[in-house]
Design a protein around this motif. Structure first.
Motif, PDB file in Angstrom:
ATOM      1  N   TYR A  71     -86.689   8.107  21.990  1.00 25.72           N
ATOM      2  CA  TYR A  71     -85.272   8.042  21.261  1.00 25.72           C
ATOM      3  C   TYR A  71     -84.620   7.914  22.662  1.00 25.72           C
ATOM      4  O   TYR A  71     -83.721   6.971  23.015  1.00 25.72           O
ATOM      5  N   LEU A  72     -84.706   8.962  23.756  1.00 26.91           N
ATOM      6  CA  LEU A  72     -83.967   9.127  25.045  1.00 26.91           C
ATOM      7  C   LEU A  72     -84.089   8.073  25.834  1.00 26.91           C
ATOM      8  O   LEU A  72     -83.121   7.543  26.531  1.00 26.91           O
ATOM      9  N   LYS A  73     -85.464   7.603  25.997  1.00 28.05           N
ATOM     10  CA  LYS A  73     -85.797   6.332  26.859  1.00 28.05           C
ATOM     11  C   LYS A  73     -84.734   5.147  26.395  1.00 28.05           C
ATOM     12  O   LYS A  73     -84.317   4.395  27.227  1.00 28.05           O
ATOM     13  N   GLY A  74     -84.867   4.979  25.259  1.00 32.69           N
ATOM     14  CA  GLY A  74     -84.043   3.905  24.443  1.00 32.69           C
ATOM     15  C   GLY A  74     -82.543   3.869  25.202  1.00 32.69           C
ATOM     16  O   GLY A  74     -81.831   2.937  25.499  1.00 32.69           O
ATOM     17  N   ILE A  75     -81.784   5.225  24.724  1.00 31.07           N
ATOM     18  CA  ILE A  75     -80.622   5.422  25.204  1.00 31.07           C
ATOM     19  C   ILE A  75     -80.347   5.156  26.843  1.00 31.07           C
ATOM     20  O   ILE A  75     -79.186   4.768  27.213  1.00 31.07           O
ATOM     21  N   GLU A  76     -81.389   5.331  27.335  1.00 32.37           N
ATOM     22  CA  GLU A  76     -81.131   5.525  28.877  1.00 32.37           C
ATOM     23  C   GLU A  76     -81.397   3.823  29.348  1.00 32.37           C
ATOM     24  O   GLU A  76     -80.785   3.367  30.331  1.00 32.37           O
ATOM     25  N   THR A  77     -82.262   3.073  28.589  1.00 35.34           N
ATOM     26  CA  THR A  77     -82.404   1.568  28.992  1.00 35.34           C
ATOM     27  C   THR A  77     -81.442   0.816  28.393  1.00 35.34           C
ATOM     28  O   THR A  77     -80.788  -0.238  29.254  1.00 35.34           O
ATOM     29  N   ILE A  78     -80.620   0.979  27.441  1.00 35.13           N
ATOM     30  CA  ILE A  78     -79.752  -0.008  26.823  1.00 35.13           C
ATOM     31  C   ILE A  78     -78.657  -0.319  27.949  1.00 35.13           C
ATOM     32  O   ILE A  78     -78.294  -1.471  27.786  1.00 35.13           O
ATOM     33  N   PRO A  79     -78.118   0.722  28.288  1.00 31.10           N
ATOM     34  CA  PRO A  79     -76.779   0.309  29.236  1.00 31.10           C
ATOM     35  C   PRO A  79     -77.069  -0.789  30.322  1.00 31.10           C
ATOM     36  O   PRO A  79     -76.465  -1.259  30.737  1.00 31.10           O
ATOM     37  N   TYR A  80     -78.397  -0.512  30.815  1.00 35.30           N
ATOM     38  CA  TYR A  80     -78.826  -1.181  32.068  1.00 35.30           C
ATOM     39  C   TYR A  80     -79.135  -2.745  31.418  1.00 35.30           C
ATOM     40  O   TYR A  80     -78.538  -3.757  32.061  1.00 35.30           O
ATOM     41  N   PHE A  81     -79.224  -3.038  30.145  1.00 36.58           N
ATOM     42  CA  PHE A  81     -79.219  -4.367  29.635  1.00 36.58           C
ATOM     43  C   PHE A  81     -77.910  -4.637  29.819  1.00 36.58           C
ATOM     44  O   PHE A  81     -77.551  -5.974  30.126  1.00 36.58           O
ATOM     45  N   TYR A  82     -76.795  -4.343  29.285  1.00 30.55           N
ATOM     46  CA  TYR A  82     -75.564  -4.598  29.662  1.00 30.55           C
ATOM     47  C   TYR A  82     -75.103  -4.846  30.850  1.00 30.55           C
ATOM     48  O   TYR A  82     -74.549  -6.158  31.043  1.00 30.55           O
ATOM     49  N   LYS A  83     -75.364  -3.759  31.853  1.00 31.21           N
ATOM     50  CA  LYS A  83     -75.127  -4.181  33.219  1.00 31.21           C
ATOM     51  C   LYS A  83     -75.646  -5.462  33.621  1.00 31.21           C
ATOM     52  O   LYS A  83     -75.025  -6.266  33.988  1.00 31.21           O
ATOM     53  N   TYR A  84     -76.909  -5.622  33.464  1.00 26.34           N
ATOM     54  CA  TYR A  84     -77.873  -6.921  34.313  1.00 26.34           C
ATOM     55  C   TYR A  84     -77.301  -8.173  33.257  1.00 26.34           C
ATOM     56  O   TYR A  84     -77.038  -9.322  33.923  1.00 26.34           O
ATOM     57  N   PHE A  85     -77.274  -8.007  32.076  1.00 23.80           N
ATOM     58  CA  PHE A  85     -76.670  -9.221  31.276  1.00 23.80           C
ATOM     59  C   PHE A  85     -75.426  -9.669  31.488  1.00 23.80           C
ATOM     60  O   PHE A  85     -75.060 -10.969  31.918  1.00 23.80           O
ATOM     61  N   THR A  86     -74.529  -8.747  31.833  1.00 25.82           N
ATOM     62  CA  THR A  86     -73.065  -9.077  32.268  1.00 25.82           C
ATOM     63  C   THR A  86     -72.987  -9.823  33.710  1.00 25.82           C
ATOM     64  O   THR A  86     -72.767 -10.781  33.913  1.00 25.82           O
TER      65      THR A  86
END
Lengths: 466, 466
Positions: B443-458
């Motif tokens: 659960y926490l790993k997901g919350i940690e990883t998702i923001p990086y997707f936003y960063k890299y995708f942008t």
């Protein structure tokens, strides 16, 4: 029998009211939720037998539901008739298919029963037919026409395999001594075609459990990769019949008594319309063992039917699951010479043997009983036949039934006496189905006919002695 | 992303408490008895999205359960991520197999989850995984690091086939415009083996009804003479697979996309232990289509599973009945190129065609959806891969899943955008099973990883534009 018709006219309303009261108690032996009702029904039967004129009435405890025993002994030298019946009933489900509540009896007129029929679970099987004997006794006692001794043994576990009756019978041979056993728990061909059941099928009832994965699984993530107990159970059940609808269990037919062409020709004489049969069931065709007629398939041939089958999600909507377990309740109807314990054993061995890798299979025997045949040349059968002739004006047809009353063969073994099956029900009574009913005409005709059996059986038996 | 780990440490207790509150509401979309709970859950999700920092949050009515829509638009020129998830859950039954009540969440430590796991229906599928996105947004907003626009579309009918989502999507294309769709409703290979789901199977879910006689019959009086719907259904189901466990429905495999030897070799590289797999399920062997590995059978091959099957007496004890009807719920998992409506149609035609004389068969389509594949060379996949690499320290393995998220192909058709499936669940989470759970670490790993997707995708998307 003097004044039997007159006595019936005078008392038939009361006879109906009394039966209706008995039918109101949901004595479902298969469901422990109703245990108190089953016990209350035993009480009610006890009181009815007392009122009917028995000298001695007792409720005999067993490890399960009690057996109601009653007797009226006139003279030890006279013949003794032992009446057997049961006060428990089948579960009513599916309840939503009943047109009136199964335990709120209603009288409705139908084309077949212009005099009306009683609609209730147990109306025919067996409260109604059992109660005919109670009222027949009342008539004979009140009119001082009881010609012989009579004993009653009414149990409460017939619908669950008479679990404790065998013990009771084995332990009470003295008490149960008799010259003939009389049972009304079968049917006749039609209101104008009286018949006496001379044969019964045996029964082996088992429950099977197929276990796959140790928990329910998501059918997307695991679908196609692991054995699905539902699919496997279906495959295993399907394999139990071949293309000719013969049962594939090795050894299953080994001891089956094959009838001669002549016997089959005799059977074929019983009036039967395949069209009417199909229409009554709304089916476009019958289905059964190749090479046999419908009447043969459901009487002289053994069968295997899945009575219940369940596994996985059966609720509203959709659930994409591979269940951990799937189950089936399977009953096999057996014919004379097939031993039910032996058949249960070979079924178990076979079903476990055909389980594929990836699943575990358990087979749990439920209950069973042997088949039975009554010779039509013995005194008791002749007396019964003459009784029907007297009240129906026709000689009854001897008929093999597909049903099972396992304890009949037990009685023969333990009590060394034959059983006469005087059934007054009809196929259309829907026993074991929603809307079970029993024609008032049939109910009264039974009460009218039974006393004649006592009369003729006593006369014929005494003649033999002289 | 600065301070994401620090932010997590500071808030993880609250993140758990909030999810647990959400899990207490039994939002079972398949059972109308829980409709109010489903609606309450939509309310709860709406409030959570508001608190997390969305500017606009609304509950959009449909003909079924509402869809929660929310958005935070920074600048129309920036890329937009559309997050999809669902707030409804599977039915919990069989409830008696749960070690703790399905809607009273409990945290338990296990060998696999020494940090503890949340046990509750929906813990992973999909409340837990959906809520990771809500908390990831909260982090990005509170730390002023949200790099792009974001939209949420959380529905309440995923477990019953997203009946009304397609209409909503078709009617709101403008509102739902996005550059990529992000979903966490799948799993990864292991805690130390991150993976991204690149393929999903399609689904066709049907319910079949086999009707024999017009009423339940006594299996003694009719057994062997009429078609028993239980036996016939078993026979029909069994015939749907051949000896090689291939599906026998004509045309079923016609459009199946066969993988090249090279692709299959690629797949075979994913770490997998057949022994561990069998031990985890307590089965002595796996079972599936001949010629394919377990991983292939449950991902790139279509399947047919009976999810539910019932007929006759399934209660306590024994009932000697031939039921009037027998039923089955059957789901077929499909692979890319198989059209679910076409498969549903050929199943219906075939199943009706194999019905023997003596029974009537009805096939009722429930719901379905197409399969889907994500190309791994597109920007969004690359961004996701880099995000996992950042937080797991390993490049994630692209993996085909056997599950179905029918709406993914719908999104591609209607919204013309690709979907990235960032799943943080594990096979052992027992979704759709008793004792469903979700690791706190996951659960926490997901919350940690998702923001990086936003960063890299942008970043990657902007680079492409320049």
């Amino acid at each position: 029998m003097q004044n039997v018709e007159e006595y019936l006219k005078k008392n038939q309303d009361r006879f109906l009211k009394e039966l209706i009261e008995l039918l109101k108690i949901p004595s479902i032996s298969a469901d422990s939720a109703f245990s108190q009702d089953v016990l209350d029904t035993a009480e009610a039967v006890k009181n009815a037998l007392q009122k009917a004129g028995c000298d001695k009435v007792e409720i005999c405890e067993t490890d399960g539901y009690p057996i109601v025993y009653a007797e009226k002994i006139l003279d030890p030298k006279l013949p003794t008739v032992l009446v057997y019946g049961h006060y428990d009933v089948q579960p009513p489900d599916p309840v939503d298919l009943w047109n009136s509540p199964p335990f709120q009896p209603e009288i409705k007129k139908t084309d077949l029963h212009p005099e009306g029929a009683i609609y209730a679970r147990g109306a025919c099987d067996d409260k109604g037919q059992m109660y005919m004997h109670v009222k027949a006794l009342e008539f004979m006692v009140n009119t001082h026409q009881l010609p012989c001794n009579v004993k009653f043994m009414i149990e409460g576990e017939e619908e669950v395999g008479s679990r404790n009756l065998s013990v009771f019978v084995a332990n009470n041979k003295e008490k149960l001594t008799n010259d003939v056993i009389l049972i009304s728990d079968t049917g006749m061909i039609a209101k104008d075609v009286p018949s006496i059941t001379t044969g019964l099928r045996g029964l082996s009832y088992v429950e099977v459990e197929v276990t796959g994965p140790n928990r329910d699984l998501h059918s997307g993530l695991y679908g196609g990769a692991v054995a699905n107990p539902n699919n496997i159970l279906a495959k295993m059940i399907a394999s139990l019949h071949d293309e000719d609808n013969r049962i594939t269990i090795p050894g299953f037919y080994d001891k089956v008594q094959e009838l001669s062409e002549e016997e089959r020709a005799q059977m074929a004489k019983a009036p039967f319309s395949l069209e009417k049969y199909k229409n009554a069931l709304s089916i476009n065709d019958v289905r059964g063992e190749a090479g046999f007629s419908t009447n043969e398939r459901n009487s002289i041939r053994p069968t295997l039917d899945v009575n219940g089958m369940w596994g996985g999600y059966t609720g509203e909507g959709a659930k994409t699951v591979i269940p951990s377990k799937a189950y089936a309740k399977i009953s096999m109807r057996l014919v004379p010479n097939q031993d039910w314990q032996e058949i249960t054993e070979i079924f178990k061995r076979h079903f476990e043997a055909i389980a594929p890798e990836g699943v575990k299979v358990k087979v749990k025997p439920h209950h069973g009983g042997q088949g039975y045949v009554t010779p039509i040349d013995n005194t008791a059968y002749q007396a019964a036949s003459k009784a029907y002739e007297t009240t129906f004006g026709k000689v009854p047809i001897p008929q093999r039934s597909g049903g099972s009353i396992p304890i009949v063969s037990l009685f023969e073994k333990e009590l060394k006496s034959k059983t006469i099956l005087m059934g007054f029900g009809l196929d259309s009574d829907a026993i074991h189905s929603p809307n079970e009913h029993f024609g008032i005409w049939n109910y009264l005709k039974g009460i009218e006919t039974i006393p004649y059996f006592y009369k003729y059986f006593t006369e014929m038996s005494m003649d033999l002695e002289n």
